[in-house]
Write an enzyme that holds these catalytic residues in place. Structure first.
Site, short mmCIF file in Angstrom:
data_model
loop_
_atom_site.label_atom_id
_atom_site.label_comp_id
_atom_site.label_asym_id
_atom_site.label_seq_id
_atom_site.Cartn_x
_atom_site.Cartn_y
_atom_site.Cartn_z
N ASN A 8 0.87 -1.17 0.00
CA ASN A 8 0.00 0.00 0.00
C ASN A 8 0.91 1.22 0.00
OD1 ASN A 8 -1.78 2.05 0.47
ND2 ASN A 8 -2.45 1.34 2.49
N LYS A 10 0.07 4.27 -0.24
CA LYS A 10 -0.55 5.45 0.39
C LYS A 10 -0.31 6.69 -0.49
CE LYS A 10 -0.18 3.04 4.74
NZ LYS A 10 -0.09 3.07 6.18
N HIS A 97 -9.65 0.72 5.05
CA HIS A 97 -8.32 0.93 5.64
C HIS A 97 -8.42 1.85 6.86
CE1 HIS A 97 -4.18 2.21 6.22
NE2 HIS A 97 -3.85 1.06 5.65
N GLU A 99 -6.69 4.27 7.84
CA GLU A 99 -6.57 5.71 7.59
C GLU A 99 -7.85 6.30 6.99
OE1 GLU A 99 -2.86 5.20 5.54
OE2 GLU A 99 -2.02 4.62 7.48
N GLU A 173 -5.23 -5.26 10.32
CA GLU A 173 -4.24 -4.22 10.58
C GLU A 173 -4.57 -3.53 11.91
OE1 GLU A 173 -2.15 -2.91 6.72
OE2 GLU A 173 -3.92 -1.67 6.94
N GLY A 179 2.42 2.06 10.91
CA GLY A 179 3.36 3.18 10.81
C GLY A 179 4.03 3.54 12.12
N SER A 218 3.51 -2.30 10.34
CA SER A 218 4.95 -2.32 10.60
C SER A 218 5.63 -3.62 10.15
CB SER A 218 5.24 -2.03 12.07
OG SER A 218 4.80 -0.72 12.40
P1 13P Z 1 3.07 0.30 7.71
O1 13P Z 1 3.59 -0.97 7.09
O2 13P Z 1 3.78 1.53 7.24
O3 13P Z 1 2.93 0.17 9.18
O4 13P Z 1 1.57 0.48 7.12
C1 13P Z 1 0.68 -0.57 7.19
C2 13P Z 1 -0.51 -0.27 6.37
O5 13P Z 1 -1.31 0.59 6.72
C3 13P Z 1 -0.70 -1.00 5.11
O6 13P Z 1 -1.97 -0.79 4.60
#
Ligand code: 13P
Length: 254
Positions: A8, A10, A97, A99, A173, A179, A218
């Protein structure tokens, strides 16, 4: 079950940057993806066609959209439709997701509409679920996962529900692991994935066994193989560590 290793991206990468990363990936994967894994990339909208072009005619590589609005077309300034994603060559979409839920206030109800609409339009859906730290500490893990799954999948018409194998993947997740560098421990991942498998079985019967459940939060080259080896972990959804081709390639090979 084929493991899915998904990236992803982002809100990262211009088109030239996406082209550079994907060129490094396809060069390294020229001989095929290891163990016939499916490698899936969710680039920003502007780079979907760039990744699609690089993946054309290659096996076990796919591209998805990070977001869309669940109606055919209309006056929805700033939104993207599934027809537009299809035209750009995407075959998957990300729904729910963390976010989108937490930064953009997407409700369970919108997540449900998006899930149903994308499936109806012939997309494969990666439905993301996961608890916040506060919810985990309050002992609400199973309740949160149950609410997120049942609100998204419950309203699907019976005919849709029977045909979800190959069209739906779940990504667990935990919000506190995204993150933050704090990866969930093996016991936590096992517990959550087993709970998800059981909840899916309650909702969908035998189909549950055929639905991939990915872990995200992560994931790094250093922890990927331990995570992907756990029971009920059918793949990984990677944010930060998918941005550099070399690091993502290590995860693909883990
Ligand atoms: P990170 O791997 O940066 O923690 O992000 C995970 C994520 O949100 C994947 O969709």
């Amino acid at each position: 079950m084929q493991k899915i290793i998904a990236a992803n991206w982002k809100m990262y990468k211009t088109r030239p940057e996406a082209a550079q990363t994907v060129a490094e990936l396809t060069q390294a994967l020229a001989g095929g993806t290891p163990h016939d894994r499916l490698v899936l990339i969710f680039p920003p909208f502007t780079s979907v066609d760039v990744v699609v072009a690089a993946f054309r005619d290659k096996k076990n590589l796919a591209v998805g959209g990070q977001n869309f609005y669940p109606v055919e077309q209309g006056a929805f300034t700033g939104e993207i439709s599934t027809a537009m994603l299809k035209d750009a060559g995407a075959t998957w979409v990300l729904v729910g997701h963390s976010e989108r839920r937490h930064v953009f206030s997407e409700s369970d109800e919108l997540v449900a509409r998006k899930t149903a609409f994308a499936l109806e339009q012939g997309f494969k859906v990666m439905l993301c679920v996961g608890e916040t730290l506060q919810e985990r500490e309050a002992g609400q893990l199973r309740d949160v996962l149950s609410r997120q799954l049942s609100s998204a999948l419950g309203p699907l018409p019976e005919a849709q529900r029977g045909t979800l194998a190959g069209r739906l993947a779940i990504a667990y997740e935990p919000v506190w692991a995204i993150g933050t560098g704090k990866v969930a421990g093996p016991a936590e991942v096992r517990e959550a994935h087993a709970a998800l498998r059981a909840l899916l079985a309650e909702m969908l019967g035998e189909t549950a066994a055929d639905l991939p459940i990915l872990y995200g939060g992560s994931v790094k080259p250093t922890n990927a193989s331990a995570l992907v080896g756990l029971d009920n972990v059918d793949g990984l959804l990677v944010g930060g560590a998918s941005l550099e081709a070399q690091s993502f390639l290590q995860i693909i090979g883990s």
